[in-house]
Design a protein around this motif. Structure first.
Motif, PDB file in Angstrom:
ATOM      1  N   GLN A  14       0.728   0.954  -4.196  1.00  0.00           N
ATOM      2  CA  GLN A  14       0.668   2.378  -4.529  1.00  0.00           C
ATOM      3  C   GLN A  14       2.039   3.029  -4.381  1.00  0.00           C
ATOM      4  O   GLN A  14       2.416   3.876  -5.197  1.00  0.00           O
ATOM      5  CB  GLN A  14      -0.355   3.103  -3.664  1.00  0.00           C
ATOM      6  CG  GLN A  14      -0.507   4.561  -4.088  1.00  0.00           C
ATOM      7  CD  GLN A  14      -1.733   5.236  -3.520  1.00  0.00           C
ATOM      8  OE1 GLN A  14      -2.610   4.595  -2.959  1.00  0.00           O
ATOM      9  NE2 GLN A  14      -1.794   6.532  -3.671  1.00  0.00           N
ATOM     10  N   GLU A  17       3.857   2.212  -7.470  1.00  0.00           N
ATOM     11  CA  GLU A  17       3.349   3.025  -8.578  1.00  0.00           C
ATOM     12  C   GLU A  17       3.880   4.449  -8.497  1.00  0.00           C
ATOM     13  O   GLU A  17       4.218   5.047  -9.523  1.00  0.00           O
ATOM     14  CB  GLU A  17       1.822   3.030  -8.568  1.00  0.00           C
ATOM     15  CG  GLU A  17       1.209   1.697  -8.927  1.00  0.00           C
ATOM     16  CD  GLU A  17      -0.285   1.634  -8.631  1.00  0.00           C
ATOM     17  OE1 GLU A  17      -0.925   2.691  -8.479  1.00  0.00           O
ATOM     18  OE2 GLU A  17      -0.804   0.506  -8.544  1.00  0.00           O
ATOM     19  N   ARG A  34      -3.641   8.002 -13.173  1.00  0.00           N
ATOM     20  CA  ARG A  34      -3.195   6.972 -12.234  1.00  0.00           C
ATOM     21  C   ARG A  34      -4.410   6.152 -11.840  1.00  0.00           C
ATOM     22  O   ARG A  34      -5.481   6.686 -11.576  1.00  0.00           O
ATOM     23  CB  ARG A  34      -2.611   7.608 -10.972  1.00  0.00           C
ATOM     24  CG  ARG A  34      -1.378   8.472 -11.185  1.00  0.00           C
ATOM     25  CD  ARG A  34      -0.074   7.699 -11.181  1.00  0.00           C
ATOM     26  NE  ARG A  34       0.098   6.814 -10.062  1.00  0.00           N
ATOM     27  CZ  ARG A  34       0.731   7.127  -8.928  1.00  0.00           C
ATOM     28  NH1 ARG A  34       1.249   8.317  -8.775  1.00  0.00           N
ATOM     29  NH2 ARG A  34       0.848   6.236  -7.963  1.00  0.00           N
ATOM     30  N   ARG A  35      -4.244   4.863 -11.815  1.00  0.00           N
ATOM     31  CA  ARG A  35      -5.297   3.923 -11.422  1.00  0.00           C
ATOM     32  C   ARG A  35      -6.607   4.178 -12.179  1.00  0.00           C
ATOM     33  O   ARG A  35      -7.675   4.299 -11.585  1.00  0.00           O
ATOM     34  CB  ARG A  35      -5.513   3.946  -9.915  1.00  0.00           C
ATOM     35  CG  ARG A  35      -4.330   3.380  -9.157  1.00  0.00           C
ATOM     36  CD  ARG A  35      -4.612   3.138  -7.720  1.00  0.00           C
ATOM     37  NE  ARG A  35      -3.477   2.414  -7.124  1.00  0.00           N
ATOM     38  CZ  ARG A  35      -3.486   1.949  -5.905  1.00  0.00           C
ATOM     39  NH1 ARG A  35      -4.526   2.101  -5.137  1.00  0.00           N
ATOM     40  NH2 ARG A  35      -2.433   1.304  -5.444  1.00  0.00           N
ATOM     41  N   ASP A  44      -2.622   0.836 -13.916  1.00  0.00           N
ATOM     42  CA  ASP A  44      -1.922   1.560 -12.861  1.00  0.00           C
ATOM     43  C   ASP A  44      -1.506   2.964 -13.285  1.00  0.00           C
ATOM     44  O   ASP A  44      -1.746   3.933 -12.574  1.00  0.00           O
ATOM     45  CB  ASP A  44      -0.694   0.770 -12.406  1.00  0.00           C
ATOM     46  CG  ASP A  44      -1.067  -0.582 -11.812  1.00  0.00           C
ATOM     47  OD1 ASP A  44      -2.129  -0.684 -11.167  1.00  0.00           O
ATOM     48  OD2 ASP A  44      -0.295  -1.541 -12.002  1.00  0.00           O
ATOM     49  N   ILE A  45      -0.873   3.069 -14.444  1.00  0.00           N
ATOM     50  CA  ILE A  45      -0.381   4.369 -14.923  1.00  0.00           C
ATOM     51  C   ILE A  45      -0.625   4.454 -16.426  1.00  0.00           C
ATOM     52  O   ILE A  45      -0.338   3.502 -17.161  1.00  0.00           O
ATOM     53  CB  ILE A  45       1.127   4.540 -14.657  1.00  0.00           C
ATOM     54  CG1 ILE A  45       1.444   4.457 -13.160  1.00  0.00           C
ATOM     55  CG2 ILE A  45       1.644   5.854 -15.250  1.00  0.00           C
ATOM     56  CD1 ILE A  45       2.930   4.381 -12.844  1.00  0.00           C
ATOM     57  N   GLU A  67       1.556  -1.409 -16.300  1.00  0.00           N
ATOM     58  CA  GLU A  67       1.192  -2.292 -15.197  1.00  0.00           C
ATOM     59  C   GLU A  67       2.399  -2.367 -14.273  1.00  0.00           C
ATOM     60  O   GLU A  67       3.507  -2.714 -14.702  1.00  0.00           O
ATOM     61  CB  GLU A  67       0.827  -3.680 -15.723  1.00  0.00           C
ATOM     62  CG  GLU A  67       0.474  -4.673 -14.664  1.00  0.00           C
ATOM     63  CD  GLU A  67      -0.842  -4.406 -13.955  1.00  0.00           C
ATOM     64  OE1 GLU A  67      -1.114  -5.077 -12.955  1.00  0.00           O
ATOM     65  OE2 GLU A  67      -1.618  -3.512 -14.388  1.00  0.00           O
ATOM     66  N   VAL A  68       2.195  -2.007 -13.000  1.00  0.00           N
ATOM     67  CA  VAL A  68       3.277  -2.015 -12.028  1.00  0.00           C
ATOM     68  C   VAL A  68       3.093  -3.221 -11.110  1.00  0.00           C
ATOM     69  O   VAL A  68       2.017  -3.417 -10.554  1.00  0.00           O
ATOM     70  CB  VAL A  68       3.290  -0.713 -11.190  1.00  0.00           C
ATOM     71  CG1 VAL A  68       4.412  -0.748 -10.153  1.00  0.00           C
ATOM     72  CG2 VAL A  68       3.425   0.506 -12.094  1.00  0.00           C
ATOM     73  N   THR A  70       4.690  -4.757  -7.742  1.00  0.00           N
ATOM     74  CA  THR A  70       5.556  -4.512  -6.604  1.00  0.00           C
ATOM     75  C   THR A  70       5.562  -5.772  -5.745  1.00  0.00           C
ATOM     76  O   THR A  70       4.509  -6.227  -5.308  1.00  0.00           O
ATOM     77  CB  THR A  70       5.069  -3.303  -5.785  1.00  0.00           C
ATOM     78  OG1 THR A  70       4.982  -2.168  -6.655  1.00  0.00           O
ATOM     79  CG2 THR A  70       6.009  -2.994  -4.638  1.00  0.00           C
TER      80      THR A  70
END
Length: 164
Positions: A14, A17, A34-35, A44-45, A67-68, A70
């Motif tokens: 998160q 994101e 978001r989500r 994700d966004i 799509e993020v 991390t």
């Protein structure tokens, strides 16, 4: 006092994101959702860019389903790039279709699937004088972590409509 379980830490995903959403907004994108989730999966966004095609023309909106990924150093999947499998792409495509069904006024906009690669590192583990050799698009220090948007891949994969 018992030790915390090994996965007891802030939701790094998160936080990544959040960094990407702020970067997109600073680049002229409007964050629509978001989500966003449905039975097929989660995006994700979802962002919209309102650009002008030319002088005297109407605004040209584009939707990006982002799509993020991390990750920390030493990750197993090339910073998240290898996690965008054909199966994951199919889930994202179906989820995007559900979004467009829920918001039919957006259904005629050009759409693309973007991938954002965010690097995460606990601040306490940084080496004195350590520098990053790769150019960073955006960064933040939050909840004891340094987050860096290392790469933003616009139109990272084709829509599955082309694949049957």
């Amino acid at each position: 006092m018992a030790n915390s379980p090994p996965f007891h830490y802030p939701d790094i995903g998160q936080l990544g994101e959040d960094l990407v959403a702020k970067w997109l907004q600073s680049s002229g994108w409007l964050i629509l959702h978001r989500r966003f989730s449905c039975r097929w999966g989660e995006i994700d966004i979802i962002a919209q860019y309102q650009g002008i095609s030319g002088v005297g023309e109407t605004p040209n909106s584009t939707l990006a389903f982002v799509e993020v990924k991390t990750r920390s150093s030493g990750n197993w999947d090339a910073g998240g790039r290898n996690a965008i499998t054909a199966k994951k792409q199919a889930k994202l495509w179906r989820t995007a279709e559900m979004f467009l069904a829920k918001y039919p006024e957006k259904a005629d906009y050009p759409c693309r699937f973007d991938v954002a690669i965010v690097y995460s590192q606990p601040i306490a583990k940084q080496l004195p004088g350590a520098t990053f050799t790769q150019e960073v698009l955006a960064s933040s220090l939050v909840a004891g972590y340094q987050l860096q948007l290392q790469e933003y891949i616009a139109a990272a994969f084709d829509s599955l409509a082309d694949h049957g």
